[in-house]
Design a protein around this motif. Sequence first.
Motif, PDB file in Angstrom:
ATOM      1  N   CYS A 145       8.725  46.893 103.202  1.00 34.91           N
ATOM      2  CA  CYS A 145       9.005  45.503 102.868  1.00 34.91           C
ATOM      3  C   CYS A 145       7.695  44.726 102.874  1.00 34.91           C
ATOM      4  O   CYS A 145       6.826  44.997 103.700  1.00 34.91           O
ATOM      5  CB  CYS A 145       9.967  44.924 103.913  1.00 34.91           C
ATOM      6  N   ILE A 157       6.854  41.051 103.544  1.00 34.90           N
ATOM      7  CA  ILE A 157       7.528  39.842 104.030  1.00 34.90           C
ATOM      8  C   ILE A 157       7.166  38.590 103.233  1.00 34.90           C
ATOM      9  O   ILE A 157       8.068  37.835 102.874  1.00 34.90           O
ATOM     10  CB  ILE A 157       7.312  39.677 105.547  1.00 34.90           C
ATOM     11  N   TRP A 217      16.637  41.397 104.661  1.00 31.34           N
ATOM     12  CA  TRP A 217      16.222  42.784 104.439  1.00 31.34           C
ATOM     13  C   TRP A 217      16.593  43.595 105.667  1.00 31.34           C
ATOM     14  O   TRP A 217      16.607  43.072 106.779  1.00 31.34           O
ATOM     15  CB  TRP A 217      14.705  42.837 104.220  1.00 31.34           C
ATOM     16  N   LYS A 218      16.904  44.874 105.447  1.00 28.83           N
ATOM     17  CA  LYS A 218      17.125  45.777 106.578  1.00 28.83           C
ATOM     18  C   LYS A 218      16.607  47.161 106.222  1.00 28.83           C
ATOM     19  O   LYS A 218      16.639  47.573 105.065  1.00 28.83           O
ATOM     20  CB  LYS A 218      18.578  45.836 106.988  1.00 28.83           C
ATOM     21  N   ASN A 270      15.244  44.394 110.778  1.00 28.53           N
ATOM     22  CA  ASN A 270      15.816  43.358 109.911  1.00 28.53           C
ATOM     23  C   ASN A 270      14.841  42.204 109.793  1.00 28.53           C
ATOM     24  O   ASN A 270      14.138  41.892 110.753  1.00 28.53           O
ATOM     25  CB  ASN A 270      17.105  42.786 110.522  1.00 28.53           C
ATOM     26  N   VAL A 271      14.834  41.557 108.637  1.00 27.08           N
ATOM     27  CA  VAL A 271      14.180  40.266 108.482  1.00 27.08           C
ATOM     28  C   VAL A 271      15.299  39.249 108.327  1.00 27.08           C
ATOM     29  O   VAL A 271      16.169  39.394 107.461  1.00 27.08           O
ATOM     30  CB  VAL A 271      13.229  40.225 107.264  1.00 27.08           C
ATOM     31  N   ARG A 294      16.438  35.021 108.278  1.00 23.64           N
ATOM     32  CA  ARG A 294      15.993  33.634 108.122  1.00 23.64           C
ATOM     33  C   ARG A 294      17.137  32.717 108.551  1.00 23.64           C
ATOM     34  O   ARG A 294      18.278  32.899 108.140  1.00 23.64           O
ATOM     35  CB  ARG A 294      15.594  33.319 106.691  1.00 23.64           C
ATOM     36  N   VAL A 305       7.815  35.382 111.707  1.00 22.74           N
ATOM     37  CA  VAL A 305       6.981  35.520 110.512  1.00 22.74           C
ATOM     38  C   VAL A 305       6.801  34.206 109.755  1.00 22.74           C
ATOM     39  O   VAL A 305       5.899  34.091 108.932  1.00 22.74           O
ATOM     40  CB  VAL A 305       7.500  36.631 109.573  1.00 22.74           C
ATOM     41  N   ALA A 338      12.017  32.298 110.359  1.00 21.77           N
ATOM     42  CA  ALA A 338      12.193  33.646 109.822  1.00 21.77           C
ATOM     43  C   ALA A 338      11.547  34.614 110.793  1.00 21.77           C
ATOM     44  O   ALA A 338      10.454  34.355 111.305  1.00 21.77           O
ATOM     45  CB  ALA A 338      11.567  33.764 108.437  1.00 21.77           C
ATOM     46  N   TYR A 339      12.234  35.722 111.070  1.00 23.12           N
ATOM     47  CA  TYR A 339      11.715  36.674 112.034  1.00 23.12           C
ATOM     48  C   TYR A 339      12.132  38.097 111.676  1.00 23.12           C
ATOM     49  O   TYR A 339      13.121  38.329 110.986  1.00 23.12           O
ATOM     50  CB  TYR A 339      12.161  36.324 113.457  1.00 23.12           C
ATOM     51  N   LEU A 340      11.329  39.027 112.178  1.00 24.04           N
ATOM     52  CA  LEU A 340      11.571  40.455 112.042  1.00 24.04           C
ATOM     53  C   LEU A 340      12.041  40.972 113.394  1.00 24.04           C
ATOM     54  O   LEU A 340      11.447  40.631 114.422  1.00 24.04           O
ATOM     55  CB  LEU A 340      10.270  41.164 111.654  1.00 24.04           C
TER      56      LEU A 340
END
Length: 128
Positions: free
Chosen positions: A14, A16, A34-35, A46-47, A49, A71, A110-112
Motif C-alpha cells: 500500500c 498511504i 485498506w487491509k 488496516n488503514v 480514516r 499517518v 488516519a492511522y495504520l
Amino acid sequence: MTSPVGVPDPRIACRIPELLGPDAGTGGATGALWKLAESGRQLDANVVRLEPGTRVAPHIEPDLDVLLVVVAGDGTLDGGDAPQDLTSGTVVWLPHGSTRGISAGADGLAYLTVHRRRPGMQIRRRAD
C-alpha cells in the motif's frame, strides 16, 4: 536473490499518501480504506480514516497487541490514566488486555494498525 519456491516475494502492499489523497486525514472515504489480504500471511493490517469529531468507543482487546501509527490528522487516545494526543507520525503500542478508544480531532484522523493475524474459526467436536 529469489525466495524459496512457494514463498511469496516481498512487495509493496500500500502507498498511504496515494490511498489518502490530497486531503489526507480530512477528506474522502472513511472507515477501513485498506487491509492486508494476502493468503498465508501472519499479520493483519488496516488503514483507517475517521471523520473529524468521530470516535472508536473505548473497548478491550483481550488477545492481541496492536501497533497503531498515525499517518494523517490528529486526535486523542483514550485509555490509561489520561488522554494522550495523537499527531501524524505518532506510534502507539496498545497492549492486549488494555482499554483503548480513539477520537478524531478537528482535522480528522488516519492511522495504520498492525497485529498478529487471528486464526480462522474452526468447527470442532464438542468435548464431552
